[in-house]
Structures are given as C-alpha cells and as structure tokens.
Design a protein around this motif. Structure first.
Motif, PDB file in Angstrom:
ATOM      1  N   LEU A  36       0.888  -1.254   0.011  1.00  0.00           N
ATOM      2  CA  LEU A  36      -0.262   0.141  -0.010  1.00  0.00           C
ATOM      3  C   LEU A  36       0.796   1.318  -0.076  1.00  0.00           C
ATOM      4  CD1 LEU A  36      -2.510  -1.235   2.913  1.00  0.00           C
ATOM      5  CD2 LEU A  36      -2.697  -1.375   0.184  1.00  0.00           C
ATOM      6  N   ALA A  37       0.459   2.084  -0.849  1.00  0.00           N
ATOM      7  CA  ALA A  37       1.557   3.384  -1.030  1.00  0.00           C
ATOM      8  C   ALA A  37       0.750   4.527  -1.319  1.00  0.00           C
ATOM      9  CB  ALA A  37       2.908   2.909  -1.955  1.00  0.00           C
ATOM     10  N   ARG A  38      -0.009   5.227  -0.283  1.00  0.00           N
ATOM     11  CA  ARG A  38      -0.697   6.365  -0.894  1.00  0.00           C
ATOM     12  C   ARG A  38       0.013   7.408  -0.885  1.00  0.00           C
ATOM     13  NH1 ARG A  38      -2.874   9.350   3.542  1.00  0.00           N
ATOM     14  NH2 ARG A  38      -1.806   8.579   5.605  1.00  0.00           N
ATOM     15  N   LYS A  91       6.545   9.857   1.090  1.00  0.00           N
ATOM     16  CA  LYS A  91       7.517   8.843   1.878  1.00  0.00           C
ATOM     17  C   LYS A  91       7.719   7.523   1.094  1.00  0.00           C
ATOM     18  CE  LYS A  91       5.658   6.835   5.203  1.00  0.00           C
ATOM     19  NZ  LYS A  91       4.972   6.591   6.665  1.00  0.00           N
ATOM     20  N   ASN A  92       6.606   7.091   0.287  1.00  0.00           N
ATOM     21  CA  ASN A  92       6.652   5.842  -0.114  1.00  0.00           C
ATOM     22  C   ASN A  92       7.587   5.517  -1.273  1.00  0.00           C
ATOM     23  OD1 ASN A  92       5.010   4.250   1.698  1.00  0.00           O
ATOM     24  ND2 ASN A  92       3.371   5.304   0.787  1.00  0.00           N
ATOM     25  N   ARG A 101      -6.307   2.954  -6.678  1.00  0.00           N
ATOM     26  CA  ARG A 101      -7.280   2.690  -5.573  1.00  0.00           C
ATOM     27  C   ARG A 101      -8.004   4.172  -5.377  1.00  0.00           C
ATOM     28  NH1 ARG A 101      -4.143   3.798   0.247  1.00  0.00           N
ATOM     29  NH2 ARG A 101      -2.511   2.602  -0.676  1.00  0.00           N
ATOM     30  N   VAL A 105     -10.293   5.239  -0.061  1.00  0.00           N
ATOM     31  CA  VAL A 105      -9.355   4.514   0.792  1.00  0.00           C
ATOM     32  C   VAL A 105      -7.878   4.924   0.722  1.00  0.00           C
ATOM     33  CG1 VAL A 105     -10.473   2.417   0.602  1.00  0.00           C
ATOM     34  CG2 VAL A 105      -8.749   2.900  -0.856  1.00  0.00           C
ATOM     35  N   SER A 155      -8.153   6.585   6.562  1.00  0.00           N
ATOM     36  CA  SER A 155      -8.403   5.301   5.898  1.00  0.00           C
ATOM     37  C   SER A 155      -7.246   4.079   6.606  1.00  0.00           C
ATOM     38  CB  SER A 155      -8.026   5.203   4.411  1.00  0.00           C
ATOM     39  OG  SER A 155      -8.832   6.236   3.714  1.00  0.00           O
ATOM     40  N   THR A 156      -7.990   2.887   6.754  1.00  0.00           N
ATOM     41  CA  THR A 156      -7.143   1.918   7.383  1.00  0.00           C
ATOM     42  C   THR A 156      -6.471   0.945   6.015  1.00  0.00           C
ATOM     43  OG1 THR A 156      -8.811   0.423   7.482  1.00  0.00           O
ATOM     44  CG2 THR A 156      -8.550   1.690   9.429  1.00  0.00           C
ATOM     45  N   SER A 157      -5.613   0.253   6.423  1.00  0.00           N
ATOM     46  CA  SER A 157      -4.730  -0.660   5.596  1.00  0.00           C
ATOM     47  C   SER A 157      -5.837  -1.492   5.052  1.00  0.00           C
ATOM     48  CB  SER A 157      -3.624  -1.418   6.190  1.00  0.00           C
ATOM     49  OG  SER A 157      -2.605  -0.454   6.479  1.00  0.00           O
ATOM     50  N   GLN A 164       4.393  -3.993   4.217  1.00  0.00           N
ATOM     51  CA  GLN A 164       4.539  -2.487   4.338  1.00  0.00           C
ATOM     52  C   GLN A 164       5.757  -2.023   3.834  1.00  0.00           C
ATOM     53  OE1 GLN A 164       1.090  -1.341   7.543  1.00  0.00           O
ATOM     54  NE2 GLN A 164       2.864  -1.591   8.442  1.00  0.00           N
ATOM     55  N   TYR A 222       1.512  -8.410   6.691  1.00  0.00           N
ATOM     56  CA  TYR A 222       0.283  -9.114   7.243  1.00  0.00           C
ATOM     57  C   TYR A 222      -0.430  -9.919   6.136  1.00  0.00           C
ATOM     58  CZ  TYR A 222       0.821  -5.246  10.802  1.00  0.00           C
ATOM     59  OH  TYR A 222       1.178  -4.576  11.562  1.00  0.00           O
ATOM     60  N   LEU A 233      -7.791  -8.633   9.303  1.00  0.00           N
ATOM     61  CA  LEU A 233      -6.518  -8.848   8.703  1.00  0.00           C
ATOM     62  C   LEU A 233      -5.716  -9.994   9.634  1.00  0.00           C
ATOM     63  CD1 LEU A 233      -4.889  -7.649   6.369  1.00  0.00           C
ATOM     64  CD2 LEU A 233      -3.965  -5.837   7.905  1.00  0.00           C
ATOM     65  N   ASP A 256      11.250  -0.131  11.388  1.00  0.00           N
ATOM     66  CA  ASP A 256       9.478   0.514  11.193  1.00  0.00           C
ATOM     67  C   ASP A 256       9.847   1.878  11.042  1.00  0.00           C
ATOM     68  OD1 ASP A 256       7.065   0.958  10.813  1.00  0.00           O
ATOM     69  OD2 ASP A 256       6.331   0.418  12.573  1.00  0.00           O
TER      70      ASP A 256
HETATM   71  C1  LIG Z   1      -1.938  -3.134   8.679  1.00  0.00           C
HETATM   72  C2  LIG Z   1      -2.081  -2.081   9.396  1.00  0.00           C
HETATM   73  O1  LIG Z   1      -2.805  -1.983  10.204  1.00  0.00           O
HETATM   74  N1  LIG Z   1      -0.967  -1.064   9.313  1.00  0.00           N
HETATM   75  C3  LIG Z   1      -1.003  -0.011   9.960  1.00  0.00           C
HETATM   76  C4  LIG Z   1       0.267   0.372  10.541  1.00  0.00           C
HETATM   77  C5  LIG Z   1       0.671  -0.896  11.430  1.00  0.00           C
HETATM   78  O2  LIG Z   1      -0.300  -0.772  12.645  1.00  0.00           O
HETATM   79  C6  LIG Z   1       2.111  -0.427  12.252  1.00  0.00           C
HETATM   80  O3  LIG Z   1       3.074  -0.406  10.982  1.00  0.00           O
HETATM   81  C7  LIG Z   1       2.512  -1.567  13.104  1.00  0.00           C
HETATM   82  O4  LIG Z   1       3.964  -1.226  13.716  1.00  0.00           O
HETATM   83  O5  LIG Z   1       0.279   1.523  11.343  1.00  0.00           O
HETATM   84  C8  LIG Z   1       0.070   2.782  10.595  1.00  0.00           C
HETATM   85  O6  LIG Z   1       1.284   2.685   9.628  1.00  0.00           O
HETATM   86  P1  LIG Z   1       1.519   3.869   8.326  1.00  0.00           P
HETATM   87  O7  LIG Z   1       0.797   4.722   8.260  1.00  0.00           O
HETATM   88  O8  LIG Z   1       3.009   3.997   8.366  1.00  0.00           O
HETATM   89  O9  LIG Z   1       1.325   2.724   7.215  1.00  0.00           O
HETATM   90  C9  LIG Z   1       2.355   1.849   6.689  1.00  0.00           C
HETATM   91  C10 LIG Z   1       2.314   1.890   5.190  1.00  0.00           C
HETATM   92  O10 LIG Z   1       0.958   1.630   4.623  1.00  0.00           O
HETATM   93  C11 LIG Z   1       0.636   2.900   3.759  1.00  0.00           C
HETATM   94  N2  LIG Z   1      -0.813   3.090   3.774  1.00  0.00           N
HETATM   95  C12 LIG Z   1      -1.318   2.782   5.171  1.00  0.00           C
HETATM   96  C13 LIG Z   1      -2.859   3.186   5.388  1.00  0.00           C
HETATM   97  C14 LIG Z   1      -3.549   3.392   4.043  1.00  0.00           C
HETATM   98  N3  LIG Z   1      -4.634   3.419   4.158  1.00  0.00           N
HETATM   99  N4  LIG Z   1      -2.757   3.310   2.766  1.00  0.00           N
HETATM  100  C15 LIG Z   1      -1.431   3.194   2.765  1.00  0.00           C
HETATM  101  O11 LIG Z   1      -0.894   3.244   1.776  1.00  0.00           O
HETATM  102  C16 LIG Z   1       1.527   3.910   4.267  1.00  0.00           C
HETATM  103  O12 LIG Z   1       1.815   4.898   3.113  1.00  0.00           O
HETATM  104  C17 LIG Z   1       2.613   3.300   4.546  1.00  0.00           C
HETATM  105  O13 LIG Z   1       3.660   2.996   3.476  1.00  0.00           O
HETATM  106  C18 LIG Z   1       0.185   4.081  11.419  1.00  0.00           C
HETATM  107  O14 LIG Z   1       1.284   4.340  11.865  1.00  0.00           O
HETATM  108  O15 LIG Z   1      -0.798   4.494  11.571  1.00  0.00           O
HETATM  109  C19 LIG Z   1      -1.238   2.659   9.726  1.00  0.00           C
HETATM  110  C20 LIG Z   1      -1.483   1.239   8.881  1.00  0.00           C
HETATM  111  O16 LIG Z   1      -2.645   1.096   8.405  1.00  0.00           O
END
Ligand SMILES: CC(=O)N[C@H]1[C@H]([C@H](O)[C@H](O)CO)O[C@](OP(=O)(O)OC[C@H]2O[C@@H](n3ccc(N)nc3=O)[C@H](O)[C@@H]2O)(C(=O)O)C[C@@H]1O
Length: 431
Positions: free
Chosen positions: A48-50, A59-60, A109, A113, A118-120, A141, A216, A228, A245
């Motif tokens: 996922l790379a928004r 960042k991505n 996407r 989302v 938005s969540t993963s 990730q 995951y 998930l 991380d």
């Molecule tokens: C699977 C999951 O729940 N991942 C979440 C993770 C996870 O909980 C932690 O890494 C655990 O250590 O945490 C988050 O992690 P973060 O915001 O860094 O996101 C991780 C990577 O996924 C991309 N992403 C995330 C959500 C989304 N809707 N679209 C995306 O493209 C980001 O761009 C990035 O490359 C957080 O910090 O809030 C948000 C992430 O959604």
C-alpha cells in the motif's frame, strides 16, 4: 546463504489459538492446501503506497540508500518466488510510475481508501473487490525495508502447507513496561511485566513479542469479514536487526544505515569492486557543452567528483571513462584526471566486457555509473550500478542506486561513497 538468511530461516513462527473476537475460519476448497490436485491458491503481494503521508512527503517513493522506499520490499517480494502477482496500490501518478519501474503491477485505488483516516484493511478490501483471482493477500509494508525473500518464503509455507489463515510479523523485545501516572487517577507507577525485586537479566528472560509492521498475510474470506488477523493465526518472528519501522522522520537516517547493513540487495552476492566505469556526458559532466568560435569544446565538472575519483583510486578501484559521443580528448585530458577512456563507442557493453576480461574480473567486480539508454546493458550487468538523479528513466530502472546528486554535480563522489559503504558490508560478511 549468507549469515543473515541462515538466521532468518531459523526464526520461529509459532501458532497461537485465536483469542477474543476474530472468528475461526472453516478451511474451504478454494483456499485448500492443494490435496487432490486443486489449483495452487493465488497469493498476491500487496504494497500500500498512498501519496499523502503525514511526516515525510511522498515517503513511499523517497529514496532510501538510493532506492525508492517501495523498491526494497518489491525486490524481496519478487525474489521470494512465492507470489502469483505483485501489486502496489496507490492513488498517486508518480508512485504509479515508480512502482511500474520497479516491476510491480499497479492498482489505482479510490480516494475513499486513501485518506489519512483510511485503514490498511479498507485499502486491501478494495483491492480484493477488483481482483477475484486473488485468494491470499500478503500486505507488505514499505515502511519496513529490511525484509528478505526468505522471510516471505517461510510465511507462504505457513499458509500453504501448515494451513494458517493469517500470519503477521513480530519482533522480540526485552523492554520493561510501566503503568502511566495519570493525574487524578493514579499518581504512582506500577511495573507491568517485571518484578523490581528480581529484575531479570536479558539472557534470563524471553522478552515479549511486538507486531513490527513488516507484513500481514491473510486469506480472502478473513479480509471480507473485516479482519486482517484471525482464523487460525500465527506470527512470524523476524530478526531484530531486520525489524525496521519507519514511522516518523527521525527513523529515516536510522533505517538508511540499517538497510545498508542488513537489507536485501538481490539474489547475487555482492563482491569487492575493482573497476568503476563512468559515462562521460551526464555523469562526469552535466551534459552541457559550450563550443567556442574555434570549435573548442568547453565542459564543466565538479571538484567533488575528482575527489571521489582519487578516493576510489586510493582504495585500489580503477576508474575508466566511456562515451558514446566522440568527445574532445584534448578537453578531457586537460581535466588531468589521468584515467583511461574510450570515446565514440556505440557498443559500451562490448568495451566494458573487454576491459573486465583484460583485468581478469567478473561482472560482479565491476561498478558502472551511467545515465543514458546506451548505458542500460552495462547497468544491468554490473555488480553495482548507479545513476545520477537526472538520468533517463530507462537507466534509472536498470540501476541499483539512484544518486541524490545530478550528473556533473557530485554524482561520482556520491556513488563512490555508496560503493565504500557496500564494501564495508561485503567485508563484514566475509569475517
Ligand atoms: C496493517 C496495518 O494496520 N497497518 C497500519 C500500521 C501498523 O499498525 C504499524 O506499522 C504496526 O507497527 O500503522 C500505520 O502505519 P503507516 O501509516 O506508516 O502505514 C504503513 C504503510 O502503509 C501505507 N498505507 C497505510 C494505510 C493506508 N490506508 N494506505 C496506505 O498506503 C503507508 O503509506 C505506509 O507505506 C500507522 O502508523 O498509523 C497505519 C497502517 O494502516
């Protein structure tokens, strides 16, 4: 197998019965383990790379140690050889371009989302709704760039062979936790996972497992139910040094050092570099040529690059120049770099091949800095390859390292430093 891979293979995935809410899943025929000649379930890697990111802009695809962030995990996913398809889900044109350059397929996407909120899981569920062929998703990730193919192979086996519905990565930490002091509620702290009278030494305590956000994996039905993690669950314990991380911007330089030391650099083992070949126009120079009235060529170069060249020579790395254009030898010799060069070369690969044979080297011992389409083959063959930041996209795609500096503006010096860093890695692995 290098020492890091060996230890990763001994990482200990252990299944745990699901606790709390996530439902137990029925194994169905579609996701079955292949008994009775069923088709192999389609396992897709999904990064996922928004475009919008909180701390670090874009960042991505920001370069980490010369590689766009998503490039590190994409390389591990490609070389794992366990995925039927490898995807980047994004809402951003530039990320789409980089993802394709790194060899991924792209799912564009929706904006729903791609929001900060938005969540993963939202983004993964949307991806699945467009891809009926996918049975299992491995959400990797990009923010954990030290991932190795061997980690992914092990997880794929846990799902395909051992029948887990979901597997996620964890890391072991030895951290003592204390309760929060909250005004009006509690004005003292309590130990949460230790007895202060008997503080265990690190070696006497197994520590605790923490989700490290590297990956995951989950089967379709689980995600469609809004989970998930669930069903028959297991974790995969990653080595602490591979567990990075990137969350906030201060993590970035640490991650860069970590990836250079412990990251995955491709199937082929790095070897000590003995020869660096550098393209002239656009690498040694910025590509500009000034022509005087009497047809003399005037070029400019960066003193940082000549320092880089002498540092390479001091480290016993021979530097040679090459050019497709018949540049003025007179102008080049006035730079007093004292380097062997070949100009007006239509087939650079043949010349570099000749040079390496003459020096008794294999391609792994050759580094190449190029910027043009005519450099593509050499970039692909070389043991270490680099391009200046302003190189053409074909050269960028073929290269393992993209400099922050432009051609003629410090790219050679920067690439030299990258070579030295990787040489430290090679030498430390040999010890
Ligand atoms: C699977 C999951 O729940 N991942 C979440 C993770 C996870 O909980 C932690 O890494 C655990 O250590 O945490 C988050 O992690 P973060 O915001 O860094 O996101 C991780 C990577 O996924 C991309 N992403 C995330 C959500 C989304 N809707 N679209 C995306 O493209 C980001 O761009 C990035 O490359 C957080 O910090 O809030 C948000 C992430 O959604």
């Amino acid at each position: 197998m290098d020492s890091s891979e060996k230890a990763a293979a001994t990482s200990s995935p252990r299944g745990r019965p699901p606790r709390g809410r996530p439902p137990k899943l029925q194994r169905n025929a579609r996701n079955g383990v292949g008994k009775g000649g069923e088709k192999t379930p389609h396992m897709a890697a999904l990064i996922l790379a928004r475009g919008g990111s909180k701390g670090i802009p874009l960042k991505n695809i920001k370069h980490l140690a010369g590689v766009p962030l998503i490039g590190w995990v994409l390389r591990a996913a490609q070389d794992a050889g366990v995925f039927q398809s490898i995807w980047v889900s994004t809402d951003h044109d530039e990320i789409e371009k980089v993802a394709k350059q790194c060899g991924a397929q792209v799912h564009r996407r929706s904006s729903e989302v791609s929001k900060d909120s938005s969540t993963s899981l939202d983004a993964i569920a949307e991806f699945l709704s467009y891809h009926n062929e996918v049975d299992i998703v491995g959400n990797i990730q990009a923010t954990s760039p030290c991932l190795h193919p061997s980690d992914l192979q092990k997880v794929a086996e846990m799902i395909r062979e051992d029948g887990y519905d979901s597997v996620f990565s964890v890391v072991r930490r030895h951290q003592f936790r204390w309760s929060e002091i909250q005004k009006g509620v509690s004005d003292v702290t309590e130990p949460l996972n230790l007895n202060p009278a008997k503080r265990p030494r690190r070696q006497d305590w197994d520590g605790e497992l923490y989700e490290n956000g590297s990956f995951y994996f989950a089967k379709r039905h689980l995600i469609e139910m809004g989970y998930l993690q669930g069903g028959k669950m297991a974790y995969y314990e990653m080595r602490a040094e591979h567990s990075v991380d990137i969350d906030v911007d201060i993590d970035w330089p640490i991650a860069e050092q970590r990836v250079l030391r412990y990251g995955y650099f491709g199937k082929e083992k790095l070897k000590e570099i003995k020869l660096l070949v550098c393209n002239i126009d656009g690498c040694l120079t910025n590509g500009h040529i000034y022509v005087s009235g009497n047809q003399e060529e005037i070029i400019s170069y960066d003193v940082r690059d000549s320092i880089g060249i002498s540092l390479l020579k001091k480290s016993n790395i021979e530097v040679r120049l090459i050019s497709e254009r018949p540049c003025s030898k007179q102008t080049l010799s006035s730079l007093k770099l004292d380097l062997r060069m070949e100009i007006g070369i239509s087939n650079k690969l043949a010349v570099v091949d000749e040079w390496r044979k003459e020096m008794g080297l294999c391609w792994k011992e050759v580094a190449y800095l190029g910027n043009e389409v005519s450099d593509e083959e050499c970039l692909k063959k070389a043991g270490m390859s680099g391009v200046p930041a302003d190189a053409c996209s074909i050269a960028q795609k073929a290269s393992g390292y993209i400099c922050k500096c432009n051609g003629g503006r410090g790219a050679i010096r920067e690439f030299a430093e990258h070579i030295f860093l990787l040489m430290e890695k090679v030498n430390s692995c040999q010890k």
